[in-house]
Design a protein around this motif. Sequence first.
Motif, short mmCIF file in Angstrom:
data_model
loop_
_atom_site.label_atom_id
_atom_site.label_comp_id
_atom_site.label_asym_id
_atom_site.label_seq_id
_atom_site.Cartn_x
_atom_site.Cartn_y
_atom_site.Cartn_z
N GLN A 128 0.82 -1.21 0.00
CA GLN A 128 0.00 0.00 0.00
C GLN A 128 0.86 1.27 0.00
OE1 GLN A 128 -2.84 0.16 3.13
NE2 GLN A 128 -3.28 2.33 2.85
N MET A 129 1.88 1.32 0.85
CA MET A 129 2.68 2.54 0.98
C MET A 129 3.62 2.75 -0.20
SD MET A 129 3.78 2.72 5.00
CE MET A 129 4.83 4.11 4.60
N THR A 133 0.08 3.72 -3.10
CA THR A 133 -0.11 5.11 -2.69
C THR A 133 0.94 6.03 -3.31
OG1 THR A 133 -1.02 4.31 -0.60
CG2 THR A 133 -0.37 6.63 -0.71
N SER A 134 2.22 5.62 -3.30
CA SER A 134 3.27 6.45 -3.89
C SER A 134 3.04 6.65 -5.38
CB SER A 134 4.64 5.80 -3.66
OG SER A 134 4.93 5.73 -2.29
N LYS A 197 -0.79 7.50 3.25
CA LYS A 197 0.54 7.13 3.74
C LYS A 197 0.59 7.24 5.26
CE LYS A 197 3.54 8.20 -0.20
NZ LYS A 197 4.68 9.02 -0.66
N ALA A 200 -1.23 4.38 6.97
CA ALA A 200 -0.48 3.12 7.02
C ALA A 200 0.56 3.14 8.14
CB ALA A 200 0.19 2.87 5.67
N SER A 252 -6.93 2.59 -1.61
CA SER A 252 -5.68 3.01 -2.25
C SER A 252 -5.62 2.54 -3.71
CB SER A 252 -4.48 2.45 -1.48
OG SER A 252 -4.45 2.97 -0.17
#
Length: 691
Positions: A128-129, A133-134, A197, A200, A252
């Motif tokens: 996810q991070m 998301t990035s 972010k 998380a 996300s």
Amino acid sequence: MAGILRKIITLSNQYIEYVVAFTVIAVIGIIIIPMPAPLLDLLLVFNITLSVIMFLLTLFTKNVLEFSTFPTLLLITTMLRLSLNISSTRLILSEGYAGQVIDAFANFVTGNNYIVGAVIFIIIVIVQMIVVTSGASRVSEVSARFTLDAMPGKQMAIDADLNSGTITEAIAKKRRQDLQREASFYGAMDGASKFVKGDAIASIIITLINLVGGILIYGVQSGIGVVEALNVFGKLTIGDGLVSQIPSLLISVASGILVTRSDDGLDFGTSVVGELFGVSKAIMVAAVILLLIALVPAFPTLPFLIVALILGGLGYLLMENEKNENELAMTKVESQKETSNSGEREENIATYQVEPISLEIGYGLISLVDEGNDDNLINHITAIRRQCASEMGIMVNPIRIRDNLQLGPNEYTIKIKGNKVAGGELYTQRYLIIDPGNSDFELDGIPTKEPSFGLDALWIEEANREKADLKGYTIVEPVTVLVTHLKEVIKKNSAELLGRQEVKQLLEGIKERYNVVVDELIPDILSLGEVQKVLQNLLKENVPIYDLVTILEALADNGMMTKDIEVLTEQVRYTLRRTIVKNYLNRDGVLMVMTVHPDLEELIGNNIQKSMSGSIPVLQPDIIHKVFDNINHSINSLMINGIEPIILTSPKIRIAFRNLISFTFPNVPVLSLHEIPNDIEIEAVGQVEKL
């Protein structure tokens, strides 16, 4: 039952804003108020449901504006997850139990090994991070930047469509709003991704607190063994983390899908299937490759063989479908070939017709049409068209604005019916100063000529604006320079812009209230073309036609006796005599004129001949030269004294004399005694002689 449901829906629509407000406040309240386990279960299910709905909505939307509230929902759902996470932490640490949902996730995912659940939880957080998301944040940032950079060009395209009549003003307004909403959406998504972010990271910290805090509380205070406490709280902690992170992962991924979508007017499923499985050749080649891999001894044959056969069958069906579509298309083309060709020719002819009036600008002037600026060129042009309607009585066609890379960055060109009639140069970061009394400027700048009236002028920088104001110079902004020039060009060429179509629109505009005079005049007395020529003659001499009813009545009164356009024009001018004269009176209401010497009047009257361009006196070249010299000398003398030059003649020679001097002195009005009302005082301030 149905009636009750309808009432509930109606009430919810009326008070929806209050419901949403209380819901958002309740999300914050969950952090503070302890939640019982059954209510927490219900809210966790609601959180999962909401994330699933948002995920599915991103698959079915056709463009980002259909789900423009997504960034705000992203923030609210993030706060909801954190609030539920805090509530579950409170239950885990205080009671060692957080409801059936968390317990079910803990037992189903971890089984008897909570370490496996911890690894899965960490992997979900990393995906996810770092990945989703990035990536979504970066795409949002780039999309917002490119959308902002492309806004001037897109706005010019919208304005061009509006000015060309392709779209209505309402559609153009909606497209501009959509353009601004799209840029705002990507900017908001770039910021909203930061919340995910942070969510998380907060989930990792809360998970560690649950694990360590549970072991300390129940291992130290209650005397339970560390291993037993770790076994109990390890499962609950992992279950709690998974319950919060799975909805977060769904949202996300939804944000990534939404910002990476291309606006093709189709939902995600239709686009993917149509593009991924739309080319039969690619599917057949992939089937052959998988079949070859299945024959390699080191690879499992059955899985590759099954997929190869499925792809081969799909590719064959696609090929047959494409063949049928091609045959139908060829049949349709052959059956409609002649009609299609003739229609295409007509369409091409209509497409390449020139605009009545257009404005071309260099790339350095694109900022003048920026919709974000209230003082933009588009608003000014709209005002110009209204002014022309009120001052001259004509409806100017939409003015198309387009960029022209062949022009210099600061140049502009005004075209009428595809031909350049005027142009100039602007500096958007400078100001134009004019000194009507003296052209010897005391400031540094770029010397130029004011394009509308030909006055000496200077382009100065912003730093010198205050100095120019103190010295009494007239300071003009760049957009005002262009707008003034455009208005003067329209006034000068208004007769050329008034075609039959425009005359018909004017007549239709007054027909509802004055249908009697319109029906009587056209076509029984005069044709539409003859009325157009009279109106053009009036505009050529700057006579406004906003009193169209009076003009039509004069034509109806005299059209039965003559069809001579010049005579009809003179009759209309007589009817409009007060409208004509009022613009030339001085402050005291006196009409100051130059008269024509009787000998010259007699000479002109005896030598008038009709030509293609109207009545004109046939005189010796030396006489014409002397007359022009005398007029020029008289005009200069009057202008020195601040008097506007106006020539007064007898009705007999007015048309011929006007035609004689129109090319050399286009801005000098020629009136006849017939056109001066009896109550207007006349003062002779000069005389035109043949010398």
